[in-house]
Design a protein around this motif. Structure first.
Motif: not given
Length: 359
Positions: A216-233
């Protein structure tokens, strides 16, 4: 919550991510049907979940998310057993730690280095952009990912709500785990699918093994698709780790550390650290006092890599006097913020150098 504090509480500083996976088979969640709990305990557990639900509502979390996460949960004795089996260790113990080199050779092997270099090539464009934005070198980000989950090869399959609810109900560290459980519910309230909520028995998940509060504090949307997907992106994973490191104080332009040579007559007693760290004191006690790289050179300690004379650094000899030595910068402390273990942090730095082609 700081990830390193959470790991310190669990007593798993030397065995996380790739370490655990290479030393033992990945522990699996046997599922709710595999454990039978007495009715009185089940009733008490369900009553406790209602208390958690009330606290989540009080924090403004919507009912749909609360029900999605908490409905149908059962107590998991396996998780409690794993938690209570964690090594404690005395904070005042004077036992001599084992050498670093055997640990490094068993964890930072040729296969992991090759995989890291291949991944670097795959994410080169995103990595360059993320490095420019956050100021954290891409090889460091990749080294964290590699150490934690072998680039996503194993992320755990324990049901996170069930694990966190069980650990909170167990009561030994209720505030810690209950806070993470409510943070997990908030993740669902913000759009993370319930089906994503699997990970380690202690509540960490995704490529970088974040806790819910850290996500919640630091996850980012690095590819600009609107989600913070640290599982598969890949881009989201790298940007999220970079966000963590930036917030923890990473200094752009400085290395994590460099290898060094130490003279035979070096006076270690006179250079012992005079500081007492507020946390992870045994980890920091192995590092000598802070001096500039130039001052270390005047004492015969010679840096073997590129680093400015005015950079403040501490000396560590993780294999004992007269063997492997490193001059560590403040950025090394940032890696310790992720996991307060010298062996973990040195392994991250070593792997990052290998990925970058600077062994």
């Amino acid at each position: 919550m700081k990830r390193s504090f959470f790991l310190a509480v669990l007593g798993t500083l030397a065995m996380t991510g790739a370490d655990a996976a290479q030393s033992a088979p990945m522990m699996q969640d046997a599922g709710a049907s595999s454990f039978a709990t007495p009715d009185p305990q089940d009733a008490a557990f369900q009553a406790y979940l209602q208390t958690v639900a009330a606290k989540a509502r009080a924090q403004g979390i919507r009912e749909a998310a609360i029900r999605s996460v908490l409905t149908g949960l059962t107590y998991n004795p396996r998780v409690v057993s794993l938690d209570r089996a964690q090594p404690g260790g005395s904070p005042t113990s004077n036992a001599t730690p084992p050498d670093f080199t055997p640990y490094r050779l068993s964890h930072i092997n040729g296969a992991l280095i090759a995989k890291g270099r291949a991944m670097y090539g795959t994410v080169a464009s995103d990595a360059s952009r993320i490095e420019a934005r956050y100021g954290v070198p891409a090889p460091i980000l990749l080294a964290i990912w590699g150490n934690e989950t072998n680039f996503g090869s194993y992320m755990g399959n324990f049901d996170l709500p069930r694990s966190l609810a069980t650990l909170a109900y167990d009561g030994r560290r209720r505030a810690l785990f209950e806070g993470e459980l409510i943070a997990l519910i908030r993740m669902v309230d913000q759009g993370v699918p319930r089906s994503r909520l699997t990970g380690s028995w202690a509540g960490a998940f995704g490529n970088p093994q974040f806790l819910p509060s850290v996500y919640l504090r630091v996850a980012q949307d690095g590819d600009g698709d609107g989600s913070r997907d640290i599982w598969s992106s890949k881009a989201d994973t790298l940007a999220s780790i970079a966000s963590y490191f930036r917030d923890a104080g990473w200094r752009p332009g400085q290395p994590w550390g460099v290898r060094a040579t130490v003279p035979v007559d070096f006076n270690r007693t006179a250079n012992a650290s005079l500081l007492t760290a507020p946390s992870c004191s045994r980890v920091h006690a192995r590092q000598m006092r802070w001096r500039t790289v130039g001052e270390w050179r005047q004492m015969g300690v010679i840096a073997q890599g590129r680093i400015g004379d005015n950079v403040m650094a501490s000396l560590i000899e993780p294999d004992g006097p007269g063997k492997t030595a490193f001059l560590l910068t403040g950025n090394y402390r940032v890696i310790l913020d992720y996991n307060c273990s010298n062996y973990y942090a040195l392994s991250v730095g070593w792997l990052a150098d290998e990925i970058a082609g600077n062994p």
